[in-house]
Design a protein around this motif. Structure first.
Motif, mmCIF file in Angstrom:
data_model
loop_
_atom_site.group_PDB
_atom_site.id
_atom_site.type_symbol
_atom_site.label_atom_id
_atom_site.label_comp_id
_atom_site.label_asym_id
_atom_site.label_seq_id
_atom_site.Cartn_x
_atom_site.Cartn_y
_atom_site.Cartn_z
ATOM 1 N N SER A 125 0.791 -1.253 0.004
ATOM 2 C CA SER A 125 -0.020 -0.044 0.017
ATOM 3 C C SER A 125 0.886 1.204 -0.184
ATOM 4 C CB SER A 125 -0.888 -0.086 1.185
ATOM 5 O OG SER A 125 -1.751 -1.029 1.080
ATOM 6 N N TRP A 126 1.986 1.178 0.835
ATOM 7 C CA TRP A 126 2.728 2.300 0.685
ATOM 8 C C TRP A 126 3.637 2.369 -0.398
ATOM 9 C CZ3 TRP A 126 7.960 3.333 -0.264
ATOM 10 C CH2 TRP A 126 8.589 4.549 0.378
ATOM 11 N N GLY A 161 6.275 10.224 -3.874
ATOM 12 C CA GLY A 161 5.473 10.705 -2.827
ATOM 13 C C GLY A 161 5.509 11.904 -2.401
ATOM 14 N N SER A 174 5.154 14.805 -5.108
ATOM 15 C CA SER A 174 3.633 15.192 -5.358
ATOM 16 C C SER A 174 3.050 15.884 -4.352
ATOM 17 C CB SER A 174 3.024 13.753 -5.807
ATOM 18 O OG SER A 174 2.948 12.979 -4.742
ATOM 19 N N THR A 175 3.065 15.589 -2.990
ATOM 20 C CA THR A 175 2.784 16.254 -2.027
ATOM 21 C C THR A 175 3.108 17.687 -1.963
ATOM 22 O OG1 THR A 175 2.851 14.029 -0.525
ATOM 23 C CG2 THR A 175 2.691 16.355 0.675
ATOM 24 N N PHE A 220 2.590 1.581 -3.365
ATOM 25 C CA PHE A 220 1.330 2.176 -4.499
ATOM 26 C C PHE A 220 1.278 3.685 -4.265
ATOM 27 C CE2 PHE A 220 -3.170 3.118 -5.541
ATOM 28 C CZ PHE A 220 -3.280 2.328 -6.826
ATOM 29 N N SER A 221 1.084 3.971 -3.094
ATOM 30 C CA SER A 221 0.868 5.601 -2.889
ATOM 31 C C SER A 221 1.905 6.261 -3.224
ATOM 32 C CB SER A 221 0.474 5.626 -1.216
ATOM 33 O OG SER A 221 1.594 5.349 -0.342
ATOM 34 N N GLU A 222 3.235 5.925 -3.144
ATOM 35 C CA GLU A 222 4.243 6.475 -3.487
ATOM 36 C C GLU A 222 4.485 6.628 -4.927
ATOM 37 O OE1 GLU A 222 7.401 8.009 -2.056
ATOM 38 O OE2 GLU A 222 6.147 8.246 -0.433
ATOM 39 N N VAL A 253 5.078 9.857 4.461
ATOM 40 C CA VAL A 253 5.043 9.786 2.927
ATOM 41 C C VAL A 253 6.758 9.980 2.771
ATOM 42 C CG1 VAL A 253 5.010 11.374 0.764
ATOM 43 C CG2 VAL A 253 3.064 11.009 2.551
ATOM 44 N N PHE A 295 1.725 6.547 -6.993
ATOM 45 C CA PHE A 295 0.525 7.175 -7.592
ATOM 46 C C PHE A 295 0.498 8.090 -8.710
ATOM 47 C CE2 PHE A 295 -3.589 9.214 -7.011
ATOM 48 C CZ PHE A 295 -4.493 8.539 -7.465
#
Length: 220
Positions: free
Chosen positions: A18-19, A50, A53-54, A21-23, A210, A25
């Motif tokens: 999940s981490w 991640g 993008s943040t 995938f989010s990184e 993140v 994204f």
């Protein structure tokens, strides 16, 4: 297992799906990949996908026009910030190494960013920051020397306007911050900087898992 080996195990543990995938994204484009390649050539670390993008998201959300970045590197984070800033926004980026800023200028030029929108200052952040104006900045991003994080936080408190945001990169420092047995200098100083933000009445903070960790705090 000794405290040191526990720290190493935590720092090198495999990220969860999940981490990961989010990184990934928000994918890098050609210019960002070029910036990351320049970082590798200079043997520099760079903000993860991640994190970049943040940074773009925060700058866009705030309609940021005046941003200070401590630690230019090869322009990875700066590129992310400028992409989110207002069209007339100006990024002030500080780095001790002129070589890093030469590489960053090349990245900004590849992006087509006008030179008037980026003010690159080569020098010690603790020498440069006190010369910047009080309450004049929307966003302060810290990615410099971890041993100076506490001083960076104090400067950010002064530099930010009401409603401005402090972003502290490496807030989880290779997974070592949560390991109470780890007392490396960098780990201790980053813990101290996190606590300093928590104890400042005019900051409301959150810690985001993140990349290598982002502390994000808004000034009252």
């Amino acid at each position: 297992m000794t405290p040191a080996s526990r720290s190493a195990a935590k720092a090198t543990s495999t990220p969860s799906p999940s981490w990961a995938f989010s990184e990934s994204f928000i994918a890098d484009d050609d210019t960002m990949r070029l910036a990351r390649a320049a970082s590798r050539q200079l043997a520099l670390g760079s903000a993860s996908q991640g994190v970049t993008s943040t940074l773009t998201f925060l700058a866009k959300l705030m309609h940021a026009r005046a941003v200070v970045e401590i630690g230019t590197g090869a322009g990875v984070s700066g590129l992310a910030l400028i992409r989110g800033m207002a069209p007339d926004g100006i990024l002030t980026s500080i780095d001790l190494e002129n070589e890093h800023q030469v590489a960053a200028r090349q990245i900004f030029a590849a992006e087509g960013i006008p030179t008037r929108r980026v003010r690159l200052i080569a020098g010690s952040a603790l020498t440069v920051l006190p010369k910047l104006s009080d309450g004049a900045y929307d966003l302060v991003v810290v990615d410099g020397d971890p041993l100076e994080f506490v001083e960076y936080v104090a400067q950010a408190q002064r530099l930010l306007r009401s409603g401005g945001v402090l972003v502290l990169h490496h807030a989880l420092w290779k997974g070592l911050i949560a390991d109470e047995a780890n007392e490396d200098d960098e780990t201790l100083i980053i813990r101290e900087s996190l606590q300093a933000v928590q104890e400042m009445d005019d900051f409301t903070a959150t810690l985001l898992p993140v990349g290598d960790g982002l502390l994000v705090a808004v000034k009252a």
